[in-house]
Design a protein around this motif. Structure first.
Motif, PDB file in Angstrom:
ATOM      1  N   THR A 300       0.911  -1.302   0.515  1.00  0.00           N
ATOM      2  CA  THR A 300       0.318  -0.096  -0.114  1.00  0.00           C
ATOM      3  C   THR A 300       0.811   1.506   0.132  1.00  0.00           C
ATOM      4  O   THR A 300       0.427   2.497  -0.327  1.00  0.00           O
ATOM      5  N   GLY A 301       2.465   1.348   0.180  1.00  0.00           N
ATOM      6  CA  GLY A 301       3.442   2.143  -0.312  1.00  0.00           C
ATOM      7  C   GLY A 301       2.702   3.161   0.776  1.00  0.00           C
ATOM      8  O   GLY A 301       3.165   4.536   0.035  1.00  0.00           O
ATOM      9  N   GLY A 302       1.635   3.457   1.425  1.00  0.00           N
ATOM     10  CA  GLY A 302       2.295   4.701   2.226  1.00  0.00           C
ATOM     11  C   GLY A 302       0.470   5.869   2.590  1.00  0.00           C
ATOM     12  O   GLY A 302       0.145   6.014   2.847  1.00  0.00           O
ATOM     13  N   LEU A 303      -0.257   4.421   1.886  1.00  0.00           N
ATOM     14  CA  LEU A 303      -2.015   4.741   1.288  1.00  0.00           C
ATOM     15  C   LEU A 303      -2.454   4.789   2.653  1.00  0.00           C
ATOM     16  O   LEU A 303      -3.616   5.479   2.921  1.00  0.00           O
ATOM     17  N   ALA A 305      -1.901   5.024   5.951  1.00  0.00           N
ATOM     18  CA  ALA A 305      -1.553   6.360   7.188  1.00  0.00           C
ATOM     19  C   ALA A 305      -2.179   7.100   6.220  1.00  0.00           C
ATOM     20  O   ALA A 305      -2.183   8.309   6.914  1.00  0.00           O
ATOM     21  N   GLY A 306      -1.961   7.376   5.164  1.00  0.00           N
ATOM     22  CA  GLY A 306      -2.249   8.280   4.564  1.00  0.00           C
ATOM     23  C   GLY A 306      -4.337   8.686   4.598  1.00  0.00           C
ATOM     24  O   GLY A 306      -4.189   9.624   5.343  1.00  0.00           O
ATOM     25  N   ILE A 322       5.884   3.009   8.953  1.00  0.00           N
ATOM     26  CA  ILE A 322       6.695   2.905   8.198  1.00  0.00           C
ATOM     27  C   ILE A 322       6.767   2.632   7.208  1.00  0.00           C
ATOM     28  O   ILE A 322       5.775   1.169   6.693  1.00  0.00           O
ATOM     29  N   VAL A 323       7.255   2.820   6.319  1.00  0.00           N
ATOM     30  CA  VAL A 323       6.188   2.903   4.314  1.00  0.00           C
ATOM     31  C   VAL A 323       8.168   1.660   4.523  1.00  0.00           C
ATOM     32  O   VAL A 323       8.905   2.185   3.939  1.00  0.00           O
ATOM     33  N   SER A 324       7.803   0.000   4.790  1.00  0.00           N
ATOM     34  CA  SER A 324       9.296  -0.872   4.218  1.00  0.00           C
ATOM     35  C   SER A 324       8.948  -0.994   2.585  1.00  0.00           C
ATOM     36  O   SER A 324       8.433  -2.493   2.715  1.00  0.00           O
ATOM     37  N   TYR A 325       9.276  -0.527   2.098  1.00  0.00           N
ATOM     38  CA  TYR A 325       9.130  -1.503   0.628  1.00  0.00           C
ATOM     39  C   TYR A 325      10.074  -1.375  -0.276  1.00  0.00           C
ATOM     40  O   TYR A 325       9.599  -2.768  -1.060  1.00  0.00           O
ATOM     41  N   ARG A 414      -4.302  -2.042  -4.432  1.00  0.00           N
ATOM     42  CA  ARG A 414      -4.029  -1.008  -3.478  1.00  0.00           C
ATOM     43  C   ARG A 414      -5.050  -0.590  -2.068  1.00  0.00           C
ATOM     44  O   ARG A 414      -5.125  -0.244  -0.566  1.00  0.00           O
TER      45      ARG A 414
END
Lengths: 436, 436
Positions: A300-303, A305-306, A322-325, A414
């Motif tokens: 989800t790459g931050g979505l 948290a967003g 933490i975005v742990s891509y 996502r």
């Protein structure tokens, strides 16, 4: 009495051309529904005067009681809605000098900051926005453009009568506050006659296919619930099913009986009997428990948290994430064991659990949510095709995890993962967790 | 010859009612524009047959050459578009048995998984979707619903002639691939006659108000550029200005001259003369430099990382990010000095710089991007009102930072911050940095 009917006409080349999404048609549709007005159609036209004129005439010929326009009230020469409405309703178009003065008070302070624009051009634009069809009521500007309520014109038997026309500005931040005035305006109330304000009730379900609801409706009907006596609209959105009922006071008994049937039949899937979204339920639930929350996201790459920080006041409970891509960030920032990654791969229940545990510790939060999956279009294998996702939530009372197989493209996977993760938090707040 | 004209009719109660946004009207608008067809209007109607009929008749009465419908082709009883189009075009409505067989091949394997649905009901739905107006060409199903190209009906002088009607399914994943067949279909080409396929060219600018472009157009005209000889559409989106020009081969010289004028006049603001988005430019630029990237977000709360990972293949360069919503996470996960936070506050250039430096080190990336600001609605002060934002980008060659004052509500401030941050990365990739 018969149900009053309305047509919405949205103007704007940028909307018609697909450069800007139309926000006004859908928004007005909801407001009309709540007023008990039947919304016949929304017509989007560009800035060509003849197309707006044709849309107005077609609405008149359909015999609707109410015509609403949005847009075309700006100061420039191609903003022609008010003038075309004046012609359409056979009314003189005159300068309202008092209105001109009120608009001037709004634009004068702004105009001082404009460089290279002549005062004469500003005054001319001011005058243009203060032109009003004879007999129309003015809705005070929210921005600089006033709206209008033009009463029906039916004084000439040789001409078809025109309906009440409500003229609104195009920008949603101007249109929406102005609508509050329209809802109680005598001109609108006269147009929609005895329309009853409908009660609107929303039930949200998660994890139920829309097709299943057709069965439920049939069974409710067989059980004597009068589901056809009031309006029910259903909509799938991001994996959630939204069921909106609208009823008059006379229909309330049937409406309540339907909702009770829905909750009884699909109790586990119904997550919001009061219309609150899962976002609100999760934040409220965390506040009640006094728990903080954080995220560990891969696909989800931050979505996620967003989305948790979307609502005002979310900083009460959201600490961060933490975005742990990459695997390197999974190891370093979340402390995921490289051996675990090597043995099971990043998209695995083991890594999802380790990510959540790592985030809970590193961020110092009560509840941590992790997502890891294959959003596509690349990266899928026979074993783990695109749409394979693992989600885990770790809280003070245990962990709850899910293995999902999601449909759709990258954006949809996502989005659905984000929604599914929030629902998992909701279950954790309700005390659910995996068996040890 | 005159420009052929088209009207789009979108059907669906859920679209009209604002439960689902209309994706087809805007999408078809772009496709029609590229074909050189003038798009007169988009009409959204619900599932009431009389409203669809009325929309079709109004389109016919406007004399358009092409009418496109989307939706209402499903298997259930309220999906009536094909039948209504048959009546509208005065054509018999007949079962196409060969088509019935082809649809059966698609639904038979699915139907085995449906429980509690009778085979008879499935066969009936199959038959319904294979009904075709006499003389119409069938567009093969992408899902289960076939589309139609119905030629004009003009054989009876006592009835108004009907235009070519293209009937398409409602779901965008079915409509869009089917349109590829329509574009080269003899029935469509006959309807739009000599319409020329237009060249479409997009220039993107950042940091230029839309009003300034009006001046530029005037000056271009004065300099002899024939800006009125071809179509120019402008649109502001998330702080970016998009200028789309469409021209025929004969108009190309004027079109190119306009674009050259635009680049010469606003060289610094033009960031994409080839239509690439800032998202693409940033990812491509990072790949060219061989740099990895990570984020440290406060007010954007994960949206920046979400946007960096939106495009497929972004894992080439995106390592991850830290959402440091609380000061505790800023200190612990990013190593921001508590004394710095105490002295300047979280929304300050000093903390933005420290966040970027911390993310660069902790995530082990070449370029780190930080955001910190007041998205609102609460949290603003006289000194730092809502919309106050600091953004910093730290790379191998230095740091570039910005102090922004952004307009709008919470969602808009977060969106504009995200876009501004990407533009800052673009400048860093071009070698810009703050003076030491």
């Amino acid at each position: 009495m018969t149900t009053p009917r309305a047509i919405v006409v949205v103007t704007g080349t940028e909307v018609l051309g697909g450069w800007v999404a139309d926000a006004n048609g859908p928004w007005l549709a909801r407001r009309l529904g709540a007023l008990g007005v039947q919304h016949v159609s929304t017509v989007v036209v560009g800035d060509r005067p003849e197309d707006l004129r044709s849309a107005l005439e077609h609405a008149r010929d359909q015999g609707v009681e109410l015509l609403i326009t949005s847009g075309g009230l700006g100061p420039t020469e191609d903003d022609l809605t008010a003038q075309i409405v004046a012609e359409f309703t056979h009314r003189d178009f005159r300068l309202d000098e008092a209105l001109e003065g009120r608009i001037w008070k709004i634009i004068e302070p702004m105009s001082k900051r404009w460089k290279g624009i002549s005062q004469e051009a500003v005054r001319e634009a001011n005058r243009k926005q203060a032109m009003v069809p004879d007999g129309a009521a003015v809705l005070e500007p929210v921005g600089t453009a006033p709206g209008l309520v033009v009463p029906p014109t039916d004084d000439d038997p040789d001409r078809p009568p025109t309906p009440t026309v409500v003229v609104l500005p195009g920008p949603p931040p101007e249109l929406q506050p102005m609508w509050a005035t329209v809802e109680t305006h005598p001109g609108l109330l006269a147009a929609i006659g005895g329309a009853t304000s409908l009660h609107e009730s929303t039930v949200r379900l998660f994890g139920l296919p829309e097709s299943e609801l057709a069965n439920t409706m049939r069974d409710a009907r067989a059980a004597g619930v009068a589901v056809d006596s009031f309006e029910i609209t259903t909509c799938m959105r991001g994996g959630e099913l939204e069921v909106v009922s609208r009823w008059t006071p006379e229909q309330e008994e049937a409406g309540r009986a339907f909702e009770a049937f829905l909750v009884e039949r699909h109790g586990d899937a119904v997550f919001s009997p009061d219309g609150r979204t899962v976002d609100e339920l999760v934040l409220d639930g965390l506040r009640e428990r006094g728990w903080t929350v954080g995220t560990a996201e891969s696909c989800t790459g931050g979505l996620l948290a967003g989305r948790l920080t979307r609502l005002p006041g979310s900083s009460d409970v959201v600490e961060g994430g933490i975005v742990s891509y990459s695997n390197a960030v999974k190891e370093q920032a979340l402390g995921v064991d490289p051996a675990l990654l090597a043995a099971h791969g990043a998209v695995s229940p083991e890594v999802a659990a380790a990510m959540a545990a790592g985030a809970r510790e590193r961020l110092g939060v009560d509840v941590a949510i992790s997502t890891t999956g294959i959003a596509g279009p690349g990266g899928g294998t026979d074993d783990k095709p695109v749409g394979t996702v693992h989600v885990a939530v770790t809280g003070p009372e245990g962990t709850l995890s899910r293995h999902l197989r999601l449909p759709g493209d990258r954006a949809r996977v996502r989005e659905l993962t984000t929604t599914a993760a929030l629902h998992l938090v909701r279950r954790v707040l309700a005390g659910e967790h995996d068996a040890a």
